[in-house]
Design a protein around this motif. Structure first.
Motif, PDB file in Angstrom:
ATOM      1  N   THR A   1       0.764  -1.084   0.020  1.00 50.70           N
ATOM      2  CA  THR A   1      -0.035   0.024   0.117  1.00 50.70           C
ATOM      3  C   THR A   1       0.827   1.174   0.027  1.00 50.70           C
ATOM      4  OG1 THR A   1      -0.339   0.153   2.445  1.00 50.70           O
ATOM      5  CG2 THR A   1      -2.027  -1.214   1.174  1.00 50.70           C
ATOM      6  N   GLN A   2       2.268   1.222   0.217  1.00 50.41           N
ATOM      7  CA  GLN A   2       2.960   2.408   0.459  1.00 50.41           C
ATOM      8  C   GLN A   2       4.338   2.174  -0.591  1.00 50.41           C
ATOM      9  OE1 GLN A   2       3.500   2.524   4.733  1.00 50.41           O
ATOM     10  NE2 GLN A   2       1.915   4.137   4.816  1.00 50.41           N
ATOM     11  N   ASP A   3       4.492   3.551  -0.680  1.00 50.24           N
ATOM     12  CA  ASP A   3       5.920   3.700  -1.605  1.00 50.24           C
ATOM     13  C   ASP A   3       7.042   4.578  -0.671  1.00 50.24           C
ATOM     14  OD1 ASP A   3       5.426   2.392  -3.971  1.00 50.24           O
ATOM     15  OD2 ASP A   3       4.231   4.299  -4.743  1.00 50.24           O
ATOM     16  N   TYR A   4       8.248   4.204  -0.965  1.00 54.82           N
ATOM     17  CA  TYR A   4       9.430   4.857  -0.317  1.00 54.82           C
ATOM     18  C   TYR A   4       9.877   5.745  -1.441  1.00 54.82           C
ATOM     19  CZ  TYR A   4      13.913   6.067   1.661  1.00 54.82           C
ATOM     20  OH  TYR A   4      15.006   6.913   2.042  1.00 54.82           O
ATOM     21  N   VAL A   5       9.628   7.072  -1.392  1.00 53.49           N
ATOM     22  CA  VAL A   5       9.838   8.099  -2.352  1.00 53.49           C
ATOM     23  C   VAL A   5      11.232   8.862  -1.948  1.00 53.49           C
ATOM     24  CG1 VAL A   5       8.943  10.179  -3.795  1.00 53.49           C
ATOM     25  CG2 VAL A   5       7.433   8.023  -2.922  1.00 53.49           C
ATOM     26  N   ARG A   6      12.026   8.946  -2.737  1.00 53.00           N
ATOM     27  CA  ARG A   6      13.085  10.071  -2.591  1.00 53.00           C
ATOM     28  C   ARG A   6      12.940  10.939  -3.892  1.00 53.00           C
ATOM     29  NH1 ARG A   6      17.713   8.875   0.270  1.00 53.00           N
ATOM     30  NH2 ARG A   6      19.037   9.499  -1.259  1.00 53.00           N
ATOM     31  N   ILE A   7      13.172  12.210  -3.549  1.00 56.59           N
ATOM     32  CA  ILE A   7      12.999  13.248  -4.683  1.00 56.59           C
ATOM     33  C   ILE A   7      14.164  14.085  -4.306  1.00 56.59           C
ATOM     34  CG2 ILE A   7      11.502  15.274  -5.362  1.00 56.59           C
ATOM     35  CD1 ILE A   7       9.031  14.185  -4.302  1.00 56.59           C
ATOM     36  N   THR A   8      14.858  14.211  -5.562  1.00 59.23           N
ATOM     37  CA  THR A   8      15.989  15.057  -5.686  1.00 59.23           C
ATOM     38  C   THR A   8      15.575  16.193  -6.774  1.00 59.23           C
ATOM     39  OG1 THR A   8      17.575  13.176  -5.966  1.00 59.23           O
ATOM     40  CG2 THR A   8      18.275  15.215  -6.853  1.00 59.23           C
ATOM     41  N   THR A   9      15.916  17.436  -6.312  1.00 61.10           N
ATOM     42  CA  THR A   9      15.757  18.757  -7.039  1.00 61.10           C
ATOM     43  C   THR A   9      16.912  19.333  -7.663  1.00 61.10           C
ATOM     44  OG1 THR A   9      13.840  19.083  -5.606  1.00 61.10           O
ATOM     45  CG2 THR A   9      14.644  20.929  -6.889  1.00 61.10           C
ATOM     46  N   PHE A  10      16.860  19.143  -8.836  1.00 61.37           N
ATOM     47  CA  PHE A  10      18.429  19.963  -9.619  1.00 61.37           C
ATOM     48  C   PHE A  10      17.990  21.360  -9.865  1.00 61.37           C
ATOM     49  CE2 PHE A  10      19.886  21.025 -14.106  1.00 61.37           C
ATOM     50  CZ  PHE A  10      21.031  21.154 -13.687  1.00 61.37           C
ATOM     51  N   VAL A  11      18.717  22.110  -9.374  1.00 60.26           N
ATOM     52  CA  VAL A  11      18.722  23.667  -9.481  1.00 60.26           C
ATOM     53  C   VAL A  11      19.738  24.111 -10.293  1.00 60.26           C
ATOM     54  CG1 VAL A  11      18.259  25.836  -8.315  1.00 60.26           C
ATOM     55  CG2 VAL A  11      17.759  23.607  -6.999  1.00 60.26           C
ATOM     56  N   ALA A  12      19.298  24.303 -11.720  1.00 56.95           N
ATOM     57  CA  ALA A  12      20.117  24.691 -12.632  1.00 56.95           C
ATOM     58  C   ALA A  12      21.304  26.090 -12.404  1.00 56.95           C
ATOM     59  CB  ALA A  12      19.714  24.695 -14.059  1.00 56.95           C
ATOM     60  N   PRO A  13      22.441  26.103 -12.737  1.00 58.18           N
ATOM     61  CA  PRO A  13      23.214  25.026 -13.184  1.00 58.18           C
ATOM     62  C   PRO A  13      24.151  24.349 -12.354  1.00 58.18           C
ATOM     63  CG  PRO A  13      24.496  27.203 -13.561  1.00 58.18           C
ATOM     64  CD  PRO A  13      22.946  27.287 -12.816  1.00 58.18           C
TER      65      PRO A  13
ATOM     66  N   PRO B   1      12.578  31.929  -5.773  1.00 59.92           N
ATOM     67  CA  PRO B   1      13.857  32.002  -5.066  1.00 59.92           C
ATOM     68  C   PRO B   1      14.298  30.672  -4.575  1.00 59.92           C
ATOM     69  CG  PRO B   1      12.067  33.609  -4.162  1.00 59.92           C
ATOM     70  CD  PRO B   1      11.294  32.829  -5.333  1.00 59.92           C
ATOM     71  N   GLN B   2      15.635  30.401  -4.753  1.00 60.18           N
ATOM     72  CA  GLN B   2      16.193  29.287  -4.608  1.00 60.18           C
ATOM     73  C   GLN B   2      15.881  28.920  -2.837  1.00 60.18           C
ATOM     74  OE1 GLN B   2      20.170  28.290  -5.680  1.00 60.18           O
ATOM     75  NE2 GLN B   2      19.885  29.171  -7.789  1.00 60.18           N
ATOM     76  N   ALA B   3      16.029  29.933  -2.114  1.00 60.44           N
ATOM     77  CA  ALA B   3      15.895  29.352  -0.885  1.00 60.44           C
ATOM     78  C   ALA B   3      14.310  28.652  -0.533  1.00 60.44           C
ATOM     79  CB  ALA B   3      15.792  30.664   0.141  1.00 60.44           C
ATOM     80  N   LYS B   4      13.484  28.717  -1.568  1.00 66.99           N
ATOM     81  CA  LYS B   4      12.308  28.081  -1.295  1.00 66.99           C
ATOM     82  C   LYS B   4      12.007  26.697  -2.126  1.00 66.99           C
ATOM     83  CE  LYS B   4      10.418  31.920   0.305  1.00 66.99           C
ATOM     84  NZ  LYS B   4       9.826  31.891   1.533  1.00 66.99           N
ATOM     85  N   LEU B   5      13.354  26.221  -2.682  1.00 69.60           N
ATOM     86  CA  LEU B   5      13.373  25.001  -3.318  1.00 69.60           C
ATOM     87  C   LEU B   5      13.766  23.977  -2.331  1.00 69.60           C
ATOM     88  CD1 LEU B   5      14.811  26.074  -6.645  1.00 69.60           C
ATOM     89  CD2 LEU B   5      12.467  25.902  -6.034  1.00 69.60           C
ATOM     90  N   ARG B   6      13.069  22.609  -2.327  1.00 69.02           N
ATOM     91  CA  ARG B   6      13.674  21.545  -1.406  1.00 69.02           C
ATOM     92  C   ARG B   6      13.590  20.267  -2.200  1.00 69.02           C
ATOM     93  NH1 ARG B   6      13.998  25.515   1.216  1.00 69.02           N
ATOM     94  NH2 ARG B   6      13.321  26.335   3.283  1.00 69.02           N
ATOM     95  N   SER B   7      14.059  19.215  -1.553  1.00 68.36           N
ATOM     96  CA  SER B   7      14.039  17.898  -1.968  1.00 68.36           C
ATOM     97  C   SER B   7      12.939  17.165  -0.870  1.00 68.36           C
ATOM     98  CB  SER B   7      15.519  17.232  -1.901  1.00 68.36           C
ATOM     99  OG  SER B   7      16.096  17.473  -0.632  1.00 68.36           O
ATOM    100  N   TYR B   8      13.072  15.785  -1.252  1.00 70.37           N
ATOM    101  CA  TYR B   8      12.076  14.975  -0.094  1.00 70.37           C
ATOM    102  C   TYR B   8      12.464  13.586  -0.108  1.00 70.37           C
ATOM    103  CZ  TYR B   8       7.854  12.806   1.873  1.00 70.37           C
ATOM    104  OH  TYR B   8       6.961  12.113   2.459  1.00 70.37           O
ATOM    105  N   GLN B   9      12.136  12.911   1.195  1.00 72.37           N
ATOM    106  CA  GLN B   9      12.364  11.681   1.210  1.00 72.37           C
ATOM    107  C   GLN B   9      11.183  11.265   2.280  1.00 72.37           C
ATOM    108  OE1 GLN B   9      13.204   9.277   3.732  1.00 72.37           O
ATOM    109  NE2 GLN B   9      13.422  10.681   5.330  1.00 72.37           N
ATOM    110  N   GLY B  10      10.318   9.903   2.102  1.00 73.87           N
ATOM    111  CA  GLY B  10       9.547   9.657   3.095  1.00 73.87           C
ATOM    112  C   GLY B  10       8.615   8.483   2.467  1.00 73.87           C
TER     113      GLY B  10
END
Length: 446
Positions: free
Chosen positions: A238-250, A398-407
């Motif tokens: 019923t669940q997934d383990y999700v890891r989100i990477t954010t690429f902020v160019a460059p 703004p870059q300070a508003k960008l995030r990654s995630y895992q859960g």
């Protein structure tokens, strides 16, 4: 894979190379604040995009980044005297302020007015998030400086590893946005365990044994977010383990965090065939790990593993990075190489100074890497045609508003806004609406 021409466009950054010209339109995280900690301290040599520079902090604490060679007879200003709000060349005593103005020229008669006619190359500099930032593009195109993702609040603390490496920036960045490799290369340091992902003194733990992540990508106007979706150890039906990477160019990859601290990496091209690699552990409101502890964990301590210029002292390609095959046989280490960065470095450097992407055999786990290449090649093409640099287009986040995630989340969860700040969620939600409208239009035409 890429064509030879595409690979050259992706990798080359020196001189008039389009990728380097694109990068120069951004504020560049050039060196660490700790390298210029002392006013009137030792000047620091620095190379960016193949250009030799010297950085210093003057008597009043102002930052200066100048061309390394004195405009007089081209002696290096890295040997200069940093004193009384200026950097003085040892050869004939010419002295420059942080803006490149000649404030003293003892070898020439004052009445000649020669000093007023000489202006040395200088670049604007700022300081934030543990870095000294430099803008190297046209003055009329200089964007407003903004804090990086790892400095979203005044209370944020970042512990930073810096390593100078003899390979191109792109293969390092591709390593940072390749989630699949962590289950193999870093398996001794990222171990499966029940519960939440967290960081211990000796290793990280995460709630999955799945080595075959499903990769899904969401392209943005600042780069991309992508999810590596794995089976969790518990409740996999019923669940997934999700890891989100954010690429902020460059330059930046926001790596999935753990319960102890957030993680980021910053890759800055030194020239076509060498780079400055930074690995960052940070928390927005406190010190989650000290700089000393972070560098020890990464096996990247200055004076132990790296010299004062952040170059490896012990582990090199010619000695196989001191790989311990006895530990590999006993199962105590998958790679025989200690430290997550060192394991990566062995892979990046083994590809050569510039990786040959013309004969690769890529698979489903490489989707994010393929998308990274497309994003950057498209960004270069659009910028060369007069468009705004990637990440500076409207709507600008703004870059300070960008995030990654895992859960671990229900399979029905929409991963595209997981971990996003409020501002980022609004932007990403708008993108989804556009995608839905485009899909409906295409369906109607069909």
């Amino acid at each position: 894979m890429l064509t030879a021409e595409e690979n050259e466009t992706l990798c080359r950054v020196e001189g008039d190379a389009p990728m380097g010209q694109l990068m120069r339109r951004h504020w560049v995280p050039a060196l660490l604040s700790e390298q210029l900690a002392e006013p009137d301290g030792k000047p620091v040599r620095l190379t960016l995009f193949g250009e030799n520079l010297v950085a210093f902090r003057d008597s009043d604490g102002r930052l200066g980044v100048l061309g390394e060679m004195c405009p007089h007879r081209k002696a290096s200003l890295a040997f200069g005297r940093n004193e009384n709000c200026g950097l003085r060349c040892l050869y004939h005593g010419w002295k420059f302020d942080v803006e490149g103005n000649v404030v003293d020229m003892p070898s020439e008669p004052k009445e000649s007015g020669f000093a007023e006619r000489v202006k040395h190359k200088s670049y604007p500099a700022r300081e934030a998030g543990g870095f000294v930032w430099v803008y190297m593009g046209p003055a009329d195109a200089m964007p407003e400086f903004e804090p990086p993702p790892w400095a979203p609040t005044p209370e944020a603390h970042a512990a930073i590893v810096r390593i100078q490496l003899p390979c191109n920036w792109a293969q390092i960045m591709e390593g940072q946005i390749d989630s699949a490799h962590s289950s193999s290369l870093h398996s001794s340091d990222m171990r499966p365990a029940r519960g939440e992902a967290t960081a211990l003194d000796t290793h990280w733990v995460r709630p999955s044994t799945d080595k075959n992540p499903r990769i899904q990508v969401q392209v943005t106007n600042y780069g991309m977010r992508y999810a590596a979706i794995r089976r969790p150890i518990m409740n996999a039906a019923t669940q997934d383990y999700v890891r989100i990477t954010t690429f902020v160019a460059p330059f930046t990859a926001l790596i999935p965090p753990n319960a102890t601290y957030n993680v980021a990496s910053v890759i800055v091209p030194r020239d076509d065939t060498s780079s400055y690699f930074h690995f960052i552990a940070w928390h927005e409101s406190r010190e989650a790990i000290s700089t000393a502890a972070w560098r020890k964990f990464c096996v990247a301590e200055v004076g132990v593993d790296l010299d004062e210029n952040f170059r490896p002292m012990k582990r090199h390609a010619w000695n196989d990075y001191l790989q311990d095959r006895a530990l590999m046989k006993t199962g105590d280490s998958f790679t025989g190489i200690p430290g997550i960065p060192n394991q990566d470095i062995a892979m990046w450097e083994s590809m050569g100074a510039i990786a040959d992407r013309t004969s690769e055999r890529l698979g489903a786990s490489d989707i994010a890497v393929i998308q990274f290449r497309r994003i950057m090649l498209d960004a270069v093409a659009r910028h060369s045609s007069g468009a705004a640099p990637i990440g500076l287009e409207a709507p600008h986040l703004p870059q300070a508003k960008l995030r990654s995630y895992q859960g671990v989340v229900p399979k029905t969860e929409n991963w595209r806004i997981l971990g996003a700040s409020e501002e980022e969620a609004v932007y990403l939600g708008g993108m989804e609406e556009e995608e839905d409208e485009k899909a409906m239009s295409q369906a109607a035409l069909a």
